[in-house]
Design a protein around this motif. Sequence first.
Motif, short mmCIF file in Angstrom:
data_model
loop_
_atom_site.label_atom_id
_atom_site.label_comp_id
_atom_site.label_asym_id
_atom_site.label_seq_id
_atom_site.Cartn_x
_atom_site.Cartn_y
_atom_site.Cartn_z
N ASN A 3 44.39 70.53 -101.71
CA ASN A 3 43.35 71.07 -100.83
C ASN A 3 43.84 71.00 -99.38
O ASN A 3 44.85 70.35 -99.08
CB ASN A 3 42.03 70.32 -101.00
N TYR A 4 43.15 71.70 -98.50
CA TYR A 4 43.41 71.64 -97.06
C TYR A 4 42.14 71.11 -96.42
O TYR A 4 41.04 71.63 -96.67
CB TYR A 4 43.77 73.02 -96.51
N THR A 5 42.28 70.07 -95.60
CA THR A 5 41.11 69.37 -95.07
C THR A 5 40.58 70.02 -93.79
O THR A 5 41.34 70.29 -92.86
CB THR A 5 41.45 67.90 -94.79
N ILE A 6 39.28 70.22 -93.77
CA ILE A 6 38.57 70.67 -92.57
C ILE A 6 37.77 69.49 -92.05
O ILE A 6 36.77 69.08 -92.65
CB ILE A 6 37.62 71.86 -92.88
N GLY A 7 38.22 68.90 -90.95
CA GLY A 7 37.56 67.73 -90.40
C GLY A 7 36.23 68.09 -89.76
O GLY A 7 35.96 69.25 -89.43
N LEU A 8 35.38 67.08 -89.58
CA LEU A 8 34.10 67.29 -88.91
C LEU A 8 34.32 67.81 -87.49
O LEU A 8 35.18 67.31 -86.77
CB LEU A 8 33.32 65.98 -88.85
N PHE B 164 43.51 79.07 -91.24
CA PHE B 164 44.35 78.62 -92.34
C PHE B 164 43.70 79.00 -93.67
O PHE B 164 43.08 78.17 -94.35
CB PHE B 164 44.53 77.09 -92.27
N PRO B 165 43.83 80.27 -94.07
CA PRO B 165 43.26 80.69 -95.37
C PRO B 165 43.92 79.91 -96.51
O PRO B 165 45.14 79.83 -96.58
CB PRO B 165 43.62 82.19 -95.43
N TRP B 166 43.09 79.36 -97.40
CA TRP B 166 43.61 78.47 -98.43
C TRP B 166 42.69 78.52 -99.65
O TRP B 166 41.49 78.78 -99.51
CB TRP B 166 43.69 77.04 -97.87
N PRO B 167 43.21 78.28 -100.85
CA PRO B 167 42.35 78.39 -102.05
C PRO B 167 41.39 77.23 -102.28
O PRO B 167 40.40 77.39 -102.99
CB PRO B 167 43.37 78.49 -103.20
N ILE B 168 41.69 76.05 -101.68
CA ILE B 168 40.82 74.87 -101.88
C ILE B 168 40.70 74.13 -100.54
O ILE B 168 41.72 73.79 -99.93
CB ILE B 168 41.39 73.89 -102.92
N TYR B 169 39.46 73.88 -100.12
CA TYR B 169 39.24 73.10 -98.90
C TYR B 169 38.51 71.81 -99.22
O TYR B 169 37.59 71.79 -100.05
CB TYR B 169 38.39 73.88 -97.89
N LYS B 170 38.96 70.73 -98.57
CA LYS B 170 38.15 69.51 -98.55
C LYS B 170 37.39 69.51 -97.23
O LYS B 170 38.00 69.56 -96.15
CB LYS B 170 39.00 68.25 -98.65
N ILE B 171 36.06 69.46 -97.31
CA ILE B 171 35.23 69.51 -96.12
C ILE B 171 34.71 68.11 -95.83
O ILE B 171 34.03 67.49 -96.66
CB ILE B 171 34.03 70.47 -96.30
N ASP C 160 35.71 82.43 -100.11
CA ASP C 160 35.27 82.19 -101.49
C ASP C 160 36.10 81.08 -102.13
O ASP C 160 36.11 80.91 -103.34
CB ASP C 160 35.36 83.47 -102.33
N ALA C 161 36.80 80.30 -101.31
CA ALA C 161 37.63 79.20 -101.80
C ALA C 161 36.77 78.11 -102.45
O ALA C 161 35.56 78.01 -102.19
CB ALA C 161 38.43 78.59 -100.65
N ILE C 162 37.41 77.29 -103.28
CA ILE C 162 36.76 76.09 -103.82
C ILE C 162 36.52 75.11 -102.67
O ILE C 162 37.38 74.90 -101.82
CB ILE C 162 37.64 75.44 -104.90
N PHE C 163 35.35 74.50 -102.66
CA PHE C 163 35.05 73.45 -101.70
C PHE C 163 34.98 72.10 -102.41
O PHE C 163 34.44 71.98 -103.51
CB PHE C 163 33.69 73.68 -101.02
N ARG C 164 35.54 71.09 -101.77
CA ARG C 164 35.34 69.70 -102.15
C ARG C 164 34.73 69.00 -100.94
O ARG C 164 35.16 69.23 -99.81
CB ARG C 164 36.67 69.04 -102.53
N VAL C 165 33.76 68.15 -101.17
CA VAL C 165 33.05 67.51 -100.07
C VAL C 165 33.38 66.02 -100.04
O VAL C 165 33.34 65.34 -101.06
CB VAL C 165 31.52 67.72 -100.23
N ASP C 166 33.71 65.54 -98.85
CA ASP C 166 34.02 64.12 -98.65
C ASP C 166 33.12 63.58 -97.54
O ASP C 166 33.29 63.92 -96.37
CB ASP C 166 35.49 63.95 -98.27
N MET D 191 47.34 66.48 -100.45
CA MET D 191 48.62 66.16 -99.82
C MET D 191 48.90 67.12 -98.66
O MET D 191 49.98 67.66 -98.51
CB MET D 191 49.76 66.20 -100.86
N ASP D 192 47.87 67.29 -97.83
CA ASP D 192 47.97 68.24 -96.71
C ASP D 192 48.36 67.58 -95.40
O ASP D 192 48.34 68.23 -94.35
CB ASP D 192 46.65 68.99 -96.54
N GLY D 193 48.71 66.28 -95.44
CA GLY D 193 48.96 65.56 -94.19
C GLY D 193 49.93 66.25 -93.26
O GLY D 193 49.65 66.41 -92.06
N ALA D 194 51.07 66.68 -93.78
CA ALA D 194 52.08 67.32 -92.93
C ALA D 194 51.60 68.68 -92.41
O ALA D 194 52.02 69.12 -91.34
CB ALA D 194 53.39 67.48 -93.69
#
Length: 337
Positions: free
Chosen positions: A127-132, A145-152, A171-177, A301-304
Amino acid sequence: MNLSLKKYVLPLKHTFSISRESHNFQDTLIACLSHQGKTGYGEATSNPYYKITLESMEQEIEAIKKEIESFDFTTPEKFHAFLTTKKLSNFALCALDLAAHDLYGKLLEKPLYSIWGTDISSYPITNYTIGLDTLEKMVEKIKEFPWPIYKIKLGTDHDVAIIRELRKHTDAIFRVDANCAWTAEETIHNAPLLKELGVEFLEQPLKADDWNGMELVSHHSVLPTIADESCIVESDVEKCGLHYNGINIKLTKCGGLTPALRMISKGKEMGLKVMVGCMTESTVGISAIAQLLPQLDYVDMDGALLLKEDIADGIKILEHGKLIFPTLGGSGITLKA
């Protein structure tokens, strides 16, 4: 062996915010272990939540440097067992354990995934993280940053509204943290609304020690839950298995690849979904995570990808999450400077 340490301050592309903190830079420590003409690299980032600094890790490792350099290195597992007798923090232990694994693979001229007997023909997409942030900036980050999975990252009084707005733009998959920011009641209330908006799972909605709350959530949430702050070390896996649907293993928190492999095995044995996450590491730490991919259900594993500048070469993450694995042995890491 020869041991050296390198300290870096990694600039981030954007201010990274979660429910409890924000930062524009990430401090990181790189451990370098050399033996028989090969050098292995490991990484651990600082973290205020766990009271870990570059200085504290450096002091811990320097205090036993002579013992490390005189250790008769044969396998990472034996090296890790030796280190656990030295009362290191798990963060410092991680940097050394990752370096030992990278070194070991380079000495054998085999990548770790091959040494472990796993196949990289199939692996989960990070996933690619979208911070608050402000809603406008969160939308900008998705468009940038268009991506198939985001962690929000969430943890506000209008979290569902944030996801509803972001859904308009992808329309990407969302994961919520939520990073421990919700109550059990909020989680149970939010779950069906978020499920309708295409959220796949909820990561660490409650405080790490709120087991009574998670008992309620486990019976009433319509979305699966993944433990993060509740799952730090090996002994946490069994308890998390009674309250969560999966676990998110962080190499820095558990002490490296050696315990992470055991946690993955235990999690699977219990029927849990298994994820490995990052702590905004450079490609040094991310390349170590990549070696575990064939064993995982999910990965963060999007840290870099979140950095303005990287310090190493190794795993390459391409558009849509496709990976190019390094040809070097171990985790395949080389430092740029």
